[in-house]
Design a protein around this motif. Structure first.
Motif: not given
Length: 462
Positions: A220-223, A288-291, A321-322, A339-340
Motif C-alpha cells: 500500500d506504499v507507492a514505490m 496504476p499511475m502515481t503522483a 498511487n492514483l 496510499s496517501s
C-alpha cells in the motif's frame, strides 16, 4: 554585486530554450463598481509610478551572463517599466480561451538575463469586463509559492482601500520554512539538501529498510517506479496552459462523506481526469499511475491520530498511487486515501532533515534526466506532480478590484511533461495546469475530465 548561492545558480544553469525555469501566476480581477473605462490605464500608470523597487526585483545575473552571471547577482539602479510592464488586449470574442492561449505563449518564452528576471502583463478585453494580470519571475529569484505570497501581500481585505502597492514595491521578506518547501521545492530542495545531512542521514538506513519492508509486505506504499506514459518523455519549449476553479464546499462534502481528506479528493479528481484523457489518446498504461505530492505533515497526528508534534511543520514529498487502472471513481478514491495515509505513516518516524533526505531518494531519478537515453529507456519515479498551495481564505482586493481567480503556472521538466498546481482562494480551489504543447496534446480537455471525475464522486459520496 553579491554572491549567488548555488541553490539560485542551479536554476540558471539548468535553463535552456526547451526548459524555461520561471514560475508564474494568472490573476483575474473584477474592477470596482465606480471604475471607468480608463481603469486599466490608471492601474498601469500607478504601477509605473513606483519609486521604491524592492532589491529582489532589481537584481539580475552579472555580466557576462553566460559565465559570471551564474555566480554573481548585480542590481539595476533603475527599472525600465516600459519593458517589464506589458499592456495587452485580447482578440475578440475575449473569452477565457483567448486569455489562456496568450498566457501559454508568454510562459513558453525565456526571460532576458540582461534585465531583472521578471515580467508583468496586464490584459483587458475580456468579454465579461474583468481584467487579468499575468506575472512571471525566474525560479532563481523565488520559488513558486513565494511568488504567490508576494502577490497576496500586495492585496487587501478592504474593498474600499486604495493603498495597495504592486509586489515589486514590497519590502523583501524571508519565506517561512513551510512556504519555502512547497510546490516544486520538495523535488529540488530535497535533492540539494542531501549533501548537508551529516549524522542524521545514518538514520535513514533503518527507516528505508522499514519502508521497503512495508512496501513489499502490505503493497500500500507507492514505490518510486511508475509506468511510462506520454506524460513522461522529453519536453519542448512551447507550453499550453489551462485553468479552472472549483467550489471548495463540493470537495469538502465528498471528503466528509467518504471519510477521506480534501487532498485525497483532489487526487481522485486528477486520477479520473488523467485516466479519461489517456484513454482518449489510446495511451493509458495497464499499471496504476502515481503522483508526487508535496505535503506539510503533522506527522504523528496524521498517521496515528496523535496530537501535533514539534515536527508538525516538516515538509516532504510522498508518492501516491492514483489507481488509474481502476474504472470506478469511488474505488479509486479509497485506494488513493489508503496510499496517501501509508506514505505519510512512513515519514512519521523521521526528523525534518531526514524527511528531506527520504524525499530526495524518491525523486532522485529526475536528476538523471540529462543523461543521454535515460528518459527514453528508464521508468519515471512518478507520472505527475500535484501541488496544493494555501491561499487567502477570504475575499481579497487590489485598490477596490476584487480578486476573482489566482491560477499558478509552474515548471515542466524532462520526464514530467505536465504539472498540476492548485491554490485555495476564499471559497474556491483554483487549478493551474501547465504542459509541454507537443507531449500533452489538447491539455484543456483535462478540465472537463476533472469536473466529470468530481461529479462521479459526488454521485457516490456527495
Amino acid at each position: 554585486m553579491s554572491f549567488m548561492p548555488p541553490t539560485d545558480a542551479m536554476f540558471l544553469l539548468a535553463e535552456s530554450r526547451e526548459h524555461p525555469m520561471h514560475v508564474g501566476g494568472l490573476q483575474l480581477f473584477e474592477p470596482p463598481e465606480d471604475s471607468g473605462p480608463e481603469f486599466v490605464r490608471e492601474l498601469l500608470d500607478s504601477f509605473r509610478a513606483t519609486d521604491n523597487v524592492s532589491p529582489l526585483f532589481r537584481k539580475r545575473p552579472a555580466e557576462p551572463v553566460s559565465s559570471l552571471g551564474n555566480a554573481w547577482w548585480t542590481y539595476d539602479d533603475t527599472i525600465d517599466f516600459d519593458y517589464h510592464l506589458r499592456h495587452s488586449a485580447l482578440p475578440q470574442p475575449g473569452r477565457i480561451r483567448e486569455l489562456l492561449q496568450l498566457t501559454s505563449r508568454w510562459h513558453g518564452g525565456l526571460l532576458d538575463r540582461h534585465r531583472p528576471l521578471w515580467e508583468t502583463h496586464v490584459v483587458e478585453g475580456l468579454q465579461d469586463g474583468r481584467i487579468a494580470v499575468y506575472n512571471k519571475i525566474h525560479h532563481s529569484m523565488v520559488d513558486g509559492v513565494s511568488a504567490l505570497r508576494l502577490m497576496q501581500r500586495s492585496l487587501s481585505k478592504d474593498p474600499d482601500g486604495r493603498d495597495c502597492v504592486p509586489p515589486w514595491a514590497l519590502p523583501s521578506r524571508k519565506p517561512s520554512k513551510d512556504v519555502e518547501q512547497r510546490g516544486l521545492e520538495p523535488v529540488l530542495g530535497a535533492l540539494r539538501s542531501v549533501g548537508a545531512l551529516g549524522g542524521e542521514a545514518a538514520g535513514l538506513l533503518p527507516v528505508a529498510l522499514k519502508a521497503a519492508g512495508q512496501m513489499f509486505r502490505d503493497g500500500d506504499v507507492a514505490m518510486p517506479r511508475a509506468p511510462k506514459t506520454i506524460l513522461n518523455g522529453r519536453v519542448g519549449g512551447a507550453r499550453r496552459f489551462a485553468a479552472q476553479s472549483w467550489e471548495i464546499d463540493r470537495i469538502k462534502r465528498v471528503a466528509k462523506s467518504s471519510a477521506t481528506t480534501m487532498n485525497d479528493v483532489v487526487l481522485a479528481m486528477v486520477s479520473g481526469a488523467l485516466r479519461e484523457y489517456l484513454l482518449e489518446q489510446h495511451a493509458l498504461p495497464d499499471e496504476p499511475m502515481t503522483a508526487m505530492v508535496p505535503v506539510s505533515l503533522a506527522l504523528r497526528s496524521e498517521s496515528a491520530g496523535q496530537s501535533s508534534s514539534k515536527d508538525g511543520n516538516a515538509v516532504g514529498a510522498v508518492i501516491v498511487n492514483l489507481a488509474t487502472d481502476v474504472d470506478s471513481g469511488p474505488t479509486r478514491l479509497e485506494e488513493i486515501a489508503l496510499s496517501s495515509r501509508s506514505a505519510k505513516k512512513v515519514l512519521g518516524g523521521l526528523t525534518p532533515t531526514q524527511i528531506l533526505a527520504y524525499s530526495a531518494l524518491q525523486v532522485f531519478p529526475l536528476a538523471l534526466a540529462p543523461v543521454p537515453g535515460y528518459i527514453k529507456y528508464a521508468r519515471p519515479p512518478f507520472n505527475v506532480i500535484v501541488s496544493n498551495v494555501p491561499g487567502p481564505n477570504e475575499p481579497m482586493y487590489y485598490n477596490g478590484a476584487r480578486l476573482d481567480g489566482m491560477y499558478p503556472v509552474s515548471i515542466v521538466l524532462d520526464g514530467q511533461a505536465i504539472n498540476i498546481t492548485l491554490c485555495s482562494r476564499d471559497a474556491y480551489l483554483d487549478f493551474g495546469l501547465i504542459g509541454c504543447r507537443k507531449s500533452v496534446p489538447h491539455l484543456q480537455r483535462l478540465l472537463t475530465h476533472l469536473e466529470t471525475a468530481l461529479s462521479e464522486l459526488e454521485s457516490a459520496w456527495g
